[in-house]
Design an enzyme around this catalytic site. Structure first.
Site, short mmCIF file in Angstrom:
data_model
loop_
_atom_site.label_atom_id
_atom_site.label_comp_id
_atom_site.label_asym_id
_atom_site.label_seq_id
_atom_site.Cartn_x
_atom_site.Cartn_y
_atom_site.Cartn_z
N ASP A 1 39.57 18.92 111.71
CA ASP A 1 38.25 19.12 112.28
C ASP A 1 37.48 17.81 112.10
OD1 ASP A 1 36.12 20.16 113.57
OD2 ASP A 1 35.91 21.95 112.35
N TRP A 2 36.34 17.73 112.73
CA TRP A 2 35.61 16.47 112.83
C TRP A 2 35.39 15.83 111.43
CZ3 TRP A 2 33.21 14.33 117.37
CH2 TRP A 2 32.37 13.25 117.12
#
Ligand code: BGC
Length: 754
Positions: free
Chosen positions: A293-294
């Site tokens: 994820d980011w």
């Protein structure tokens, strides 16, 4: 992590790589051969490049931003040291960036372009929680199919959807992105969405790779506060959290999985070897790739798991996080980690192999520009057919929560007062994860009432949002201005019926949008009370990205309609339901609490040792609130009524076959979601009081009856213990069938697995 545990993890992961290799050797395909040949030509730097994903910056719909970050990114693309970009959208823009990769880098490896296509791309569909309320798997698949077609027409190859996180907490803003609280429904919907995005053939130019996310447990953030600690038992992990992911990977062959921001059992998901290597790539045999994820790799430092960026890079790659989104820890540290012997080169090769495999499957090596076709872009986006399907699924996502004295549907010629800022709002129905859908582009209820020629007057009553918050901005709500109340009350007094539309602005649910209060934001509750007092024939339409607390409304308002954020065709869909042109059929995918203090409140809870009400206080209850939700999972009314009868359950071999008859006992045709729940009375691990194990959506004409048969086998009757072993045990079960999770019609059966 202790040194011993690290060694164990390293042993497991080398094992899982070896297994993947063995599976490939048995079944050598053309793609595998091409992957191996390319891998053999790559330098370590180029390999690490494939594991790196960067985001475009600035306005992705406008011209490419000319700033320092972008220049750096493009230099990296030209050097062949970037594998993927996100947030680069549109034929023209994608072509420019793909050109850099294909024509400038040494090996010309095409980039894969990812984007959050969550509930539609240009044509906006209902938010996923809303679509889940349709329980219509075919339509959900079709909605994902259309989103993929539109996204692919804009040069995209890959969506970061579906979100398969089960959540029992409406305080968590991201419940809007998921399918609600139930692992069975969640699994069916995750499969439908992945199939919709990926189609039958990933190499076709109108299919894109799906991402099941967030692996795993993100929906259990404590107190619903986004990015918060997650702490659940291993039986919850195996029975509730993992099933939708497993189904998406094993049944629908999801090509990518995104890990998560949270910890699981004290280990950040991104650095979690158990989840990514043992379960996903080991047990489930997943041969696609994992994207972080980011910047979740970098966040392992804040979690207190990695001491610094270098360690974060090592832990993430060791644990099986193949592609790093936006934190840049791989290009900065992996080369050194490999050269120093801390990260085995086989790990890098394994990750690269997975990414190249998906790129080959997408056909990007055969034609890196295959997605890029301006004429398709023009023809496909927002086509009338896409809008028609968006309307159809929006109608089916609407849930009729309450309808005293058949106040709905509206009748021809009735004078209606339409009240509420959200009734005229063309933006909120587009929802929060709106991809490339234009702001202010939805059909509002006001627009649709006009188009349907309804005899109505509109009064705003009160402003909901002050300003116009964008994706990252806090929403400022009107808590003071009541100057429109008197006009709204007067309109209510002068009308036969009132339709008041209240709820949340699009930006009040979604990522980073946790709430502790689940009533109507601002002065809306006061407006509702004033209007209801002025006219008892009031119909409340709730637009929200999550279950709100509707207890006052339930006691005081005759009819309540749950309308989520319904997408481009919102107003038309709602009007069709309010007028009876479409008979509502939605059923709640998440329980609606009576008060926030009950949360988490969900239907598939355990019984506890003290479930029964007794006169004294020593039973499992609240002293100031009921245990039950206001509206249970599976609840939803229709303008007709359904009767269930002739329930029978017969065990034959390791299967139990369940029969039931459903009749439409009302005066209009209607669709019903027939739901089947089981209860395992006693097992070696306690089982929930009810578990959904089958459902069917059927259309019945007035007076029509249908006999339905469900099959329950080991998959439905078994469960996981805390060690992740799937057990199928003999014993007594109850089966319940009806139109809601509290259905009373039931019969026992005994089950003896072979
Ligand atoms: C979200 C992901 C999303 C990613 C890329 C993150 O903040 O958690 O769900 O796919 O951003 O936009």
């Amino acid at each position: 992590m202790s040194a011993v545990l690290r060694l164990l993890c390293a042993a497991t992961l080398i094992g899982s790589i070896a297994n993947a290799g063995a599976a490939m050797a048995e079944e050598p395909t053309a793609i595998e051969a091409r992957v191996e040949s390319l891998l053999g030509q790559m330098t370590l730097e180029e390999k690490i490049g494939q594991l790196t994903q960067l985001s475009n910056v600035g306005d992705t719909t406008g011209p490419l931003p000319d700033d320092e970050t972008r220049r750096r990114n493009m230099e990296l693309v030209k050097a062949g040291t970037i594998g993927s970009m996100l947030n680069v959208v549109g034929v023209e823009e994608v072509r420019i960036v793909q050109d850099y990769a294909v024509n400038n880098s040494r090996l010309g490896i095409p980039l894969i372009f990812g984007f959050d296509v969550v509930h539609g791309h240009k044509t906006s569909f209902p938010i996923p929680l809303g679509e889940a309320a349709s329980w219509d798997l075919e339509l959900i698949e079709e909605s994902a199919r259309i989103a993929a077609t539109e996204a692919a027409a804009q040069g995209l190859n890959w969506t970061f959807a579906p979100m398969a996180d089960i959540s029992r907490d409406p305080r968590w803003g991201r419940v809007m992105e998921g399918a609600g609280e139930d692992p069975y429904l969640g699994a069916e919907i995750a499969v439908a969405r992945v199939r919709g995005f990926q189609g039958n053939d990933l190499s076709r130019p109108d299919t894109i790779a799906a991402t099941v996310k967030h692996f795993a447990g993100y929906g259990f953030s404590e107190s619903g506060r986004d990015y918060n600690t997650v702490d659940f038992s291993s039986t919850t992990l195996f029975n509730v959290v993992l099933p939708p992911f497993r189904a998406a990977v094993k049944r629908a062959n999801a090509r990518t999985v995104m890990n998560a921001f949270n910890i699981v059992n004290g280990i950040p998901a991104t650095g979690n070897t158990f989840l990514q290597r043992e379960i996903l790539k080991g047990e489930w045999g997943f041969d696609g790739f994992v994207v972080s994820d980011w910047a979740s790799g970098l966040e392992m430092i804040n979690h207190g798991f990695a001491a610094d960026e270098r360690e974060a890079a090592r832990l993430a790659i060791q644990a099986g996080s193949d592609m790093d989104m936006e934190s840049f820890i791989y290009p900065d540290h992996l080369q050194d980690l490999v050269e120093s012997g801390e990260v085995p080169p086989a790990l890098i090769d394994d990750a690269v192999r997975r990414i190249l495999r998906v790129k080959y499957e997408l056909g990007l090596f055969d034609d890196p520009y295959r997605y890029l076709d301006e004429s398709r872009e023009t023809a496909v986006l927002l086509s009338p057919e896409n809008l028609a399907t968006a309307r159809k699924i929006a109608e089916r996502s609407i849930v009729l929560l309450k309808n005293d004295d058949h106040l709905l549907p509206l009748k021809n010629g009735e004078k209606v007062a339409l009240i509420g800022a959200l009734a005229a709002d063309k933006d909120s129905p587009i929802g929060n994860w709106r991809a490339m859908s234009e702001s202010d582009s939805a059909v509002s209820v006001v627009d649709a009432f006009e188009a349907a020629d309804i005899n109505f007057t509109y009064a705003e009553g009160a402003v909901l949002e002050i300003g116009n918050a964008g994706f990252p901005d806090p929403v400022v709500v009107n808590t003071e201005d009541r100057s429109g109340f008197s006009e709204a009350v007067a309109a209510a007094r002068g009308a036969d019926k009132v339709v008041i539309v209240l709820g949340e602005d699009a930006r009040q649910s979604g990522e980073g949008r946790s709430r502790t209060r689940l009533g109507f934001p601002g002065v809306q509750q006061e407006l509702l009370e004033a209007v209801t007092q002025a006219n008892p024939n009031t119909i409340l339409v709730v637009m929200s990205g999550r279950p709100l607390v509707l207890s006052w409304a339930d006691e005081n308002v005759a009819s309540i309609v749950q309308a989520w954020h319904l997408g481009s065709e919102s107003g038309h869909a709602l009007t069709n339901v309010l007028t009876g042109k479409y008979n509502p059929s939605g059923k709640l995918p998440m329980s609606f609490p009576r008060s926030v203090g009950q949360v988490p409140v969900y239907y598939n809870h355990f019984n506890t040792g003290r479930p029964d009400e007794i006169p004294d206080v020593f039973w499992s209850h609240f002293t100031d609130e009921k245990n039950t939700p206001l509206y249970p999972f599976g609840h939803g009314l229709s303008y007709t009524s359904f009767a269930y009868s002739d329930l029978a359950a017969v065990s034959e071999g390791d299967t139990c076959s369940v029969e039931v008859t459903v009749a439409n006992t009302g005066k209009v045709a209607g669709e019903e979601v027939v739901q089947l729940y089981i209860r395992d009375r006693a097992a070696s691990v306690v089982r929930p009081v009810r578990e959904l194990k089958g459902f069917r959506k059927i259309l019945l004409q007035p007076g029509e009856r249908k006999a339905l048969r469900f099959r329950l086998g080991p998959d439905e009757l078994g469960f996981y213990n805390g060690d992740g072993e799937f057990l199928v045990e003999s014993g007594m079960f109850d089966v319940f069938v009806g139109g809601v999770s509290t259905a009373e019609l039931s019969t026992p059966f005994s089950y003896e697995p072979r």
